[in-house]
Design a protein around this motif. Sequence first.
Motif, PDB file in Angstrom:
ATOM      1  N   ASP A 225       0.834  -1.211   0.000  1.00 19.44           N
ATOM      2  CA  ASP A 225       0.000   0.000   0.000  1.00 19.44           C
ATOM      3  C   ASP A 225       0.863   1.253   0.000  1.00 19.44           C
ATOM      4  O   ASP A 225       0.599   2.213  -0.724  1.00 19.44           O
ATOM      5  CB  ASP A 225      -0.932  -0.016   1.221  1.00 19.44           C
ATOM      6  N   ILE A 226       1.894   1.218   0.866  1.00 21.02           N
ATOM      7  CA  ILE A 226       2.782   2.395   0.909  1.00 21.02           C
ATOM      8  C   ILE A 226       3.494   2.566  -0.427  1.00 21.02           C
ATOM      9  O   ILE A 226       3.637   3.672  -0.948  1.00 21.02           O
ATOM     10  CB  ILE A 226       3.794   2.251   2.067  1.00 21.02           C
ATOM     11  N   PHE A 227       3.940   1.452  -1.036  1.00 19.80           N
ATOM     12  CA  PHE A 227       4.629   1.481  -2.320  1.00 19.80           C
ATOM     13  C   PHE A 227       3.745   2.128  -3.390  1.00 19.80           C
ATOM     14  O   PHE A 227       4.182   2.978  -4.171  1.00 19.80           O
ATOM     15  CB  PHE A 227       5.004   0.047  -2.683  1.00 19.80           C
ATOM     16  N   GLN A 228       2.495   1.741  -3.418  1.00 22.97           N
ATOM     17  CA  GLN A 228       1.597   2.262  -4.441  1.00 22.97           C
ATOM     18  C   GLN A 228       1.197   3.710  -4.187  1.00 22.97           C
ATOM     19  O   GLN A 228       0.922   4.466  -5.110  1.00 22.97           O
ATOM     20  CB  GLN A 228       0.335   1.381  -4.529  1.00 22.97           C
ATOM     21  N   GLN A 229       1.144   4.084  -2.914  1.00 17.99           N
ATOM     22  CA  GLN A 229       0.684   5.440  -2.585  1.00 17.99           C
ATOM     23  C   GLN A 229       1.819   6.457  -2.547  1.00 17.99           C
ATOM     24  O   GLN A 229       1.584   7.640  -2.337  1.00 17.99           O
ATOM     25  CB  GLN A 229      -0.041   5.415  -1.233  1.00 17.99           C
ATOM     26  N   ALA A 230       3.052   6.040  -2.754  1.00 15.00           N
ATOM     27  CA  ALA A 230       4.179   6.993  -2.737  1.00 15.00           C
ATOM     28  C   ALA A 230       3.991   8.039  -3.836  1.00 15.00           C
ATOM     29  O   ALA A 230       3.551   7.725  -4.941  1.00 15.00           O
ATOM     30  CB  ALA A 230       5.497   6.258  -2.928  1.00 15.00           C
ATOM     31  N   SER A 231       4.327   9.285  -3.526  1.00  9.28           N
ATOM     32  CA  SER A 231       4.131  10.372  -4.497  1.00  9.28           C
ATOM     33  C   SER A 231       5.206  10.375  -5.564  1.00  9.28           C
ATOM     34  O   SER A 231       5.032  10.964  -6.626  1.00  9.28           O
ATOM     35  CB  SER A 231       4.108  11.723  -3.778  1.00  9.28           C
ATOM     36  N   GLU A 232       6.345   9.722  -5.335  1.00  9.91           N
ATOM     37  CA  GLU A 232       7.400   9.646  -6.343  1.00  9.91           C
ATOM     38  C   GLU A 232       7.301   8.306  -7.054  1.00  9.91           C
ATOM     39  O   GLU A 232       6.966   7.274  -6.461  1.00  9.91           O
ATOM     40  CB  GLU A 232       8.781   9.789  -5.696  1.00  9.91           C
ATOM     41  N   GLY A 233       7.608   8.315  -8.386  1.00 12.68           N
ATOM     42  CA  GLY A 233       7.512   7.096  -9.160  1.00 12.68           C
ATOM     43  C   GLY A 233       8.580   6.088  -8.774  1.00 12.68           C
ATOM     44  O   GLY A 233       9.738   6.448  -8.565  1.00 12.68           O
ATOM     45  N   ILE A 234       8.184   4.811  -8.672  1.00 13.91           N
ATOM     46  CA  ILE A 234       9.111   3.728  -8.352  1.00 13.91           C
ATOM     47  C   ILE A 234       8.927   2.645  -9.407  1.00 13.91           C
ATOM     48  O   ILE A 234       7.804   2.202  -9.677  1.00 13.91           O
ATOM     49  CB  ILE A 234       8.858   3.157  -6.954  1.00 13.91           C
ATOM     50  N   VAL A 235      10.044   2.234  -9.999  1.00 13.16           N
ATOM     51  CA  VAL A 235       9.987   1.239 -11.071  1.00 13.16           C
ATOM     52  C   VAL A 235      11.029   0.162 -10.781  1.00 13.16           C
ATOM     53  O   VAL A 235      12.184   0.478 -10.451  1.00 13.16           O
ATOM     54  CB  VAL A 235      10.266   1.882 -12.448  1.00 13.16           C
ATOM     55  N   VAL A 236      10.614  -1.129 -10.891  1.00 19.63           N
ATOM     56  CA  VAL A 236      11.545  -2.256 -10.779  1.00 19.63           C
ATOM     57  C   VAL A 236      11.829  -2.746 -12.191  1.00 19.63           C
ATOM     58  O   VAL A 236      10.908  -3.054 -12.952  1.00 19.63           O
ATOM     59  CB  VAL A 236      10.980  -3.382  -9.904  1.00 19.63           C
ATOM     60  N   VAL A 237      13.148  -2.782 -12.556  1.00 20.68           N
ATOM     61  CA  VAL A 237      13.542  -3.055 -13.943  1.00 20.68           C
ATOM     62  C   VAL A 237      14.442  -4.280 -13.986  1.00 20.68           C
ATOM     63  O   VAL A 237      15.318  -4.466 -13.116  1.00 20.68           O
ATOM     64  CB  VAL A 237      14.275  -1.828 -14.543  1.00 20.68           C
ATOM     65  N   ASP A 238      14.235  -5.119 -15.004  1.00 19.63           N
ATOM     66  CA  ASP A 238      15.127  -6.247 -15.284  1.00 19.63           C
ATOM     67  C   ASP A 238      16.451  -5.689 -15.770  1.00 19.63           C
ATOM     68  O   ASP A 238      16.491  -4.915 -16.736  1.00 19.63           O
ATOM     69  CB  ASP A 238      14.493  -7.153 -16.350  1.00 19.63           C
ATOM     70  N   ARG A 239      17.550  -6.093 -15.149  1.00 22.72           N
ATOM     71  CA  ARG A 239      18.856  -5.506 -15.454  1.00 22.72           C
ATOM     72  C   ARG A 239      19.407  -5.978 -16.810  1.00 22.72           C
ATOM     73  O   ARG A 239      20.313  -5.354 -17.355  1.00 22.72           O
ATOM     74  CB  ARG A 239      19.858  -5.853 -14.353  1.00 22.72           C
ATOM     75  N   GLU A 240      18.861  -7.079 -17.341  1.00 22.89           N
ATOM     76  CA  GLU A 240      19.379  -7.613 -18.598  1.00 22.89           C
ATOM     77  C   GLU A 240      18.530  -7.169 -19.789  1.00 22.89           C
ATOM     78  O   GLU A 240      19.048  -6.754 -20.815  1.00 22.89           O
ATOM     79  CB  GLU A 240      19.444  -9.135 -18.526  1.00 22.89           C
ATOM     80  N   ARG A 241      17.214  -7.289 -19.610  1.00 23.66           N
ATOM     81  CA  ARG A 241      16.338  -6.929 -20.732  1.00 23.66           C
ATOM     82  C   ARG A 241      15.770  -5.505 -20.608  1.00 23.66           C
ATOM     83  O   ARG A 241      15.083  -5.034 -21.498  1.00 23.66           O
ATOM     84  CB  ARG A 241      15.189  -7.942 -20.820  1.00 23.66           C
ATOM     85  N   TYR A 242      16.022  -4.861 -19.465  1.00 21.53           N
ATOM     86  CA  TYR A 242      15.588  -3.472 -19.208  1.00 21.53           C
ATOM     87  C   TYR A 242      14.067  -3.323 -19.189  1.00 21.53           C
ATOM     88  O   TYR A 242      13.543  -2.213 -19.282  1.00 21.53           O
ATOM     89  CB  TYR A 242      16.166  -2.490 -20.244  1.00 21.53           C
ATOM     90  N   THR A 243      13.333  -4.440 -19.082  1.00 23.85           N
ATOM     91  CA  THR A 243      11.874  -4.374 -19.068  1.00 23.85           C
ATOM     92  C   THR A 243      11.375  -4.022 -17.677  1.00 23.85           C
ATOM     93  O   THR A 243      12.015  -4.295 -16.669  1.00 23.85           O
ATOM     94  CB  THR A 243      11.270  -5.716 -19.500  1.00 23.85           C
ATOM     95  N   ILE A 244      10.211  -3.398 -17.672  1.00 24.11           N
ATOM     96  CA  ILE A 244       9.581  -2.995 -16.414  1.00 24.11           C
ATOM     97  C   ILE A 244       8.918  -4.216 -15.798  1.00 24.11           C
ATOM     98  O   ILE A 244       8.057  -4.863 -16.415  1.00 24.11           O
ATOM     99  CB  ILE A 244       8.546  -1.884 -16.645  1.00 24.11           C
ATOM    100  N   LEU A 245       9.332  -4.538 -14.560  1.00 26.63           N
ATOM    101  CA  LEU A 245       8.736  -5.654 -13.840  1.00 26.63           C
ATOM    102  C   LEU A 245       7.585  -5.196 -12.958  1.00 26.63           C
ATOM    103  O   LEU A 245       6.585  -5.898 -12.819  1.00 26.63           O
ATOM    104  CB  LEU A 245       9.805  -6.345 -12.986  1.00 26.63           C
TER     105      LEU A 245
END
Length: 692
Positions: free
Chosen positions: A91-111
């Motif tokens: 819930d805290i992760f989703q409600q954070a006012s700053e964007g947070i993105v988890v990325v695959d380090r090899e394919r650079y895709t958004i996880l």
Amino acid sequence: MDHFSPSKTLLKAGPILIFGLSLAWLSLVALNPFELSWGWRLSLVAIGLLASGFGFRGLSRLMKERTYFTPANPEGSGAYRQETGDNHYRDIFQQASEGIVVVDRERYTILECNQAAANILGGSLAELSGIPMIQFPVANERNSLRQLIHSSKNRGTKEKVFAFHSLKGEKVEVAIWGSKIRLGDRDRTLLGIRDIRAHVANQKDLERSKERLMLFRELLNHSGDAIFVLDPFSGKILDFNDETQQSLGYNRDEMRGLHIFGFGLAEDHQPIPEDILAELREQGKQIFMGRHQRKDGTSFPVEVSISHIQLNGREYLLGIARNTAERLAQEEALRLSEQRYRTLVERMNEGLIMTGEDEEVLFVNNRMCEILGMSKEELEGRKSFEILQGDSSRPIITQKSALRKQGISDQYELNLRKHNGDRIWVLVAGSPYLNSRGVPVGTIAIITDITDRKLTEIKLQEKNNELDAFVYKASHDLKGPLASIIGVTNIARDEVQDPSADLYLDMIEKSTKRLDLILSELIDVTRINKAKLNLAPTQLRETVDNLLSTVEHMPGRSDVEVRIDIAESLSFPTDSKLMFSILQNLLVNAINYRNRSSEQSFVSIQMRVEKDRLKIDVHDNGTGIPDRMKAKVFDMFFRGTNESKGSGLGLYIVKRAVDKLQGWVEMESEEGKGTQFHMTFPLITTHADSFD
């Protein structure tokens, strides 16, 4: 799974909360609803950035400790299922006012990403899942993003700015930092992404404001006046320009401790009086005259302008102090100069009167009041022709006023009537009164009482008139016997045959004719002196033609070439008889004193009108006049030698006639080469003879 503990949850969620609150803090500072100064806003921005960094670092650590991902599709389709030990973190992760993105380090895709990141990237959470992160930067920045994703370590990287194109096609400026995290058995990159468009715009505004502030500061420092800001309650200086510091001799640190009352007096800390402060609040501005004291104890006069201003709800006083030492010295010098000139004007023996364009009297001195027998109050403010009253003063003054507007100065006489009825004669020397641009705006006249001199002249004129009358009568009476002598001589020549007698008769006739010429010229002199001017338009070429016909049979006339340069239509208002007499005497002189050794004797007569003035030049190539005689040629009965054939009255008559026409004559002569006469005649009005 651990049991839920509110205290542990709050403790572990603290960094995330700090992160969210810091972003809210930065947004609040950017909007500036409290109208804070730029100094306060910059300080608050720095605090917000520090808190934001701390929050992100905490978020990264929590995700490594509490979150793991298992692929929903082992083949790597991009669909993932998140499992957590505590759903509260999601819930805290989703409600954070700053964007947070988890990325695959090899394919650079958004996880995985939160809603704030989805808003920035322009798509929904589902749309963004599996999209390569490197498709968002502009082409020349994609390698930089790859390097950031790969180089991210556990402690994170510094923020870098990128230009993104969102899925909606919008151009977005973002700041991104990265941190390596371990999810399950694989390394991932956690990206913090922040939309900085508003921040960049604010930064640009801030830079522009700083530039304007620096420019304004430079302008203030280059001002020749001391400019300072005061605390209205304590009277202390809060800020100041370079001139303030330099004029008082203090350094900047010393200046900030000074008080407005008595610069340099450390013990003087009294507040600004409440009544002065109240007046400043009401009127907005006041000007004070006083003295400022330098650090070395010396002082100088100042004119201080104090203005009341309000800024962000606070009151200030803006002071502008100008050193008036030079101005006061100039004013004192001007006052002394004016005093000297006024003393001179008031003590001069002549009257002084100054009028404006409409002839209104602006100033008269004491002597002018004495001459007219009136006070300054009675004279100033009236028209000049009302106080200079005479039989014909008004038209003369009007005519002279027109000359002043043309920039012409002159002198003339007036017969005035004083306030008590007495008659006086005055000599008026008038000149144009010029403004600062050199344009005539009135008249300055020096008035001299010449009554005594004029009365003497009148008595002398009466005697001259009596003498002229006697000369005229005697000359006229003598011409009769002379005519008889000439007649008897002619009869005797017919009857007497003795050659010796003929010789004596010739001598008698020659002497008689010479005497008759002298008497005729004396009669001309008296006529010029007594006669009134008879002004009328005169055809000058016709006058010269008539003159030539009268001297046609004069001895020596055929030896002299007469050159005429006069327009056929040239006309000028003058007295035709006086003009004829002037030209006749000059022409006769040129013929009598021709240079007999010259191949061709000539006399030239030129006439032209320039600016309402008739100019006449008479030039001959005769014998000329020696230098020793030039000063006397216009004297009565002057003859250069005993052999001269003339009566000695010719040039005297020329001078008297020119004077009668209010003109002037100049002579140039060189012995053996000839003589030139230059004459100028002004346009005479009908009033001219009244002050002749």
